[in-house]
Structures are given as structure tokens and as C-alpha cells.
Design an enzyme around this catalytic site. Sequence first.
Site, PDB file in Angstrom:
ATOM      1  N   HIS A 170       1.040  -1.332   0.230  1.00 60.87           N
ATOM      2  CA  HIS A 170      -0.446   0.380   0.617  1.00 60.87           C
ATOM      3  C   HIS A 170       0.953   0.944   0.153  1.00 60.87           C
ATOM      4  O   HIS A 170       0.601   2.104  -0.751  1.00 60.87           O
ATOM      5  CB  HIS A 170      -0.653   0.178   1.116  1.00 60.87           C
ATOM      6  CG  HIS A 170      -1.890   1.432   1.456  1.00 60.87           C
ATOM      7  ND1 HIS A 170      -3.421   0.698   0.739  1.00 60.87           N
ATOM      8  CD2 HIS A 170      -1.281   2.885   1.837  1.00 60.87           C
ATOM      9  CE1 HIS A 170      -3.246   2.560   1.312  1.00 60.87           C
ATOM     10  NE2 HIS A 170      -2.811   3.043   1.584  1.00 60.87           N
ATOM     11  N   GLU A 171       1.637   0.805   1.063  1.00 61.36           N
ATOM     12  CA  GLU A 171       2.415   2.386   1.472  1.00 61.36           C
ATOM     13  C   GLU A 171       3.579   2.468  -0.466  1.00 61.36           C
ATOM     14  O   GLU A 171       3.390   3.524  -0.760  1.00 61.36           O
ATOM     15  CB  GLU A 171       3.340   2.729   2.428  1.00 61.36           C
ATOM     16  CG  GLU A 171       2.224   2.408   3.880  1.00 61.36           C
ATOM     17  CD  GLU A 171       1.373   3.857   3.309  1.00 61.36           C
ATOM     18  OE1 GLU A 171       2.045   4.689   2.987  1.00 61.36           O
ATOM     19  OE2 GLU A 171       0.322   3.733   4.041  1.00 61.36           O
ATOM     20  N   HIS A 268      -9.486   8.527   2.671  1.00 59.59           N
ATOM     21  CA  HIS A 268      -9.737   6.765   3.032  1.00 59.59           C
ATOM     22  C   HIS A 268     -11.224   6.100   2.964  1.00 59.59           C
ATOM     23  O   HIS A 268     -11.104   4.881   3.604  1.00 59.59           O
ATOM     24  CB  HIS A 268      -9.076   6.196   4.321  1.00 59.59           C
ATOM     25  CG  HIS A 268      -7.833   6.984   4.044  1.00 59.59           C
ATOM     26  ND1 HIS A 268      -7.406   7.711   4.580  1.00 59.59           N
ATOM     27  CD2 HIS A 268      -6.429   5.635   4.462  1.00 59.59           C
ATOM     28  CE1 HIS A 268      -5.870   7.962   4.654  1.00 59.59           C
ATOM     29  NE2 HIS A 268      -5.145   6.990   4.330  1.00 59.59           N
TER      30      HIS A 268
HETATM   31 ZN    ZN Z   1      -2.866   5.411   1.548  1.00 60.91          ZN
END
Ligand code: ZN
Length: 345
Positions: A170-171, A268
Amino acid sequence: MRKIVCSYVPPHIIDHIARVSGKSPDGAGAAQRTALAGQLLRDARRAPLGGAADLGAALHTPQPGKGERVIFDDGHQWQLSTSPIRGEDDPPTKLKNANLAYDGLGSTREFYRKELGRDSLDNAGLTLQGHVDFGADFNNAFWDGTEMVFGNGDGQIFKDFTGDVDVIGHELTHGVTQYTAGLQYSDQPGALNEATSDIFGVCVEQFSKNLDAGTFNWLIGEDVMADGLYGEAIRSMAHPGTAYDNPLMGKDPQAADMSQYVPGGDPHVNSGIVNRVFYLVATDLGTFPAAKLWYATLQNLWPTADFAAAADVCAQMARILARDGVIGRQGAQTVRAAFHEVGII
Ligand SMILES: [Zn+2]
């Protein structure tokens, strides 16, 4: 180039934990320190230039290289000017989380190389840097525009963030987005940015564990939950809004379709809509063909692209990739049906 600071555990969860755990001395310290550290990081990066829009200029430009990995031990300090403890091809260190970070960076690099033909985050062999043991009981992990930073978790709410490869996928994908579409980190472009990180994050996990759409649970972050939160996750791509419901974290507010879209909301939250599109497409076409399709889409998006633009570009890419035999013949119909199901088209 605009840089992004994305925290893996989103602000709404961290804030809820800090509020709730204020009543119970047990988890209070760690959650509140995490909220504070997140604020300090944001402030530190904005302060020199006086605004988020100037964030990029404050950071050094990473150099192209051979896609090698470097892991740093932050020694439980709240700073990143630390020494490397493991480089490419070095033997494992005594720190288990340093080795997990090294392996996770490797899985991410290999997923991009083998499945998408991309040479590291910048497609020019950018060195992959990871920091472990950042801070004390830090309940988060983040990408700061140049490197990945992992907290240990407090052991009660979250475990060490090197323990789930989707954290790493993800990062680091925020880096890929930064070097491709450059999607702005607000509203719909921000939600597309966040979704892209979840999408390739779970692709890295499926790649490293030899899973595919039908055998994967489509949960984000389930392996960083400490024992008290066993069974919960941070996000569900199959059923956004159902990942968690407990007194400590609150209830998952993620949007699953446009009827739940929050205008101007946290990326998010709105990313759930796009996550579900990818889940639907991957379930039909297979995870890795769907990954190639989303990667082609990402390369043809732009910083202010919205959901409708993504649907349009994705359908165009599906026609091309189906013609070339990269995805199934039904690819374009699958894409349109998925974007239609969540109310984008
Ligand atoms: Zn993120």
C-alpha cells in the site's frame, strides 16, 4: 513533483482510538502518542514552506538506482536520521521486523517487475528504503514521499506494521502513483490515489502468497490487528464499511457506492467505492489481469482525474487489453458493469 504523506491507519481510526482510550489508561498512551506523532510529522513537513501545496520541495529527490533495498533501524527514536542495518543481498539481521520489511519491499518490487514490467517505484530502479522501530509503540506506518516508515504498534491495538505485506504494498504504491498519474490527495483524485494503494497492496499480498481473487479475503490490514481486535481489519475491499465494528475503533465508515459518497471527504472513506470496483473486476478477470488493467488506467490518469474519468479511461484500456489478449474478451463489459454497480456510471 507533489509528495504525499499517507498514514496506513487513517486519521478517523486513530482519532477514535485516542478519544476512547482516553478513558482507559491501558491503550491511552500509545494511541495519543500516535495521534500526536502524526500531527508533528504533518507540521514538520509543512512548516518550512508554510503550506501543504509546497510539501514536495521540502524533501530530497530520490536517486534512480538498481531497485536495491536498504533497511534502517530507528532504535525507537522519533526521527529518521538513522543508520542502515541491512542492504541488498546482506544476510538477515537479528531484528525480525527488519527482515520482514526487507522481504516485503522485495515482494513489492518483484510484483511490479514481474506482473507490471515496472522497475521499482519510479520505473528507473529507485532504491527502496524502509525504517523499522520508529518511535515508541507507534500505532502506524507511513510513506513520506521518499521512504517507508514502520511503527511497532503498542501490542494491544496494533502489532508491528512489518507483519502484513499489504501495508508495504500500500505505502510503496503511493510512490508509484506519485511517479505516474500524480493524483492529488483530496476528494475524488485522493480517493483514486488511496484506492490504487489498496489495489496494488492486495495484489502484492496475493502475489507473495500465491493467491488469486477467489482465494483471497480482500481485507486490508487484518494481520496488524493485535489479539484484542482479532478478526477485525482496517478495510474490506469486497464489502467496504464492514471491516470493523468495536468500541475501540468505532464502526467502519467506508463508502461502498456513490449513495454513501462523502463530498470532499477523507480519501480513505471514499476509496471504498473504487476498491469495490477493483474487487468486482478482479473476481471476473482474475487479480493479475485486473492489476494490469488498473496499471494501464493509472498511467493514463492525471492529477485532478475524478471517478467518471477513471471509469472512462479504464473502459478504454480494457478494450485495448482485451484486443491484445492481456485480459479476457469480456473485459470492457466487466469494467462498465463494475463502475455501474457502484453508481459511478
Ligand atoms: Zn494510503
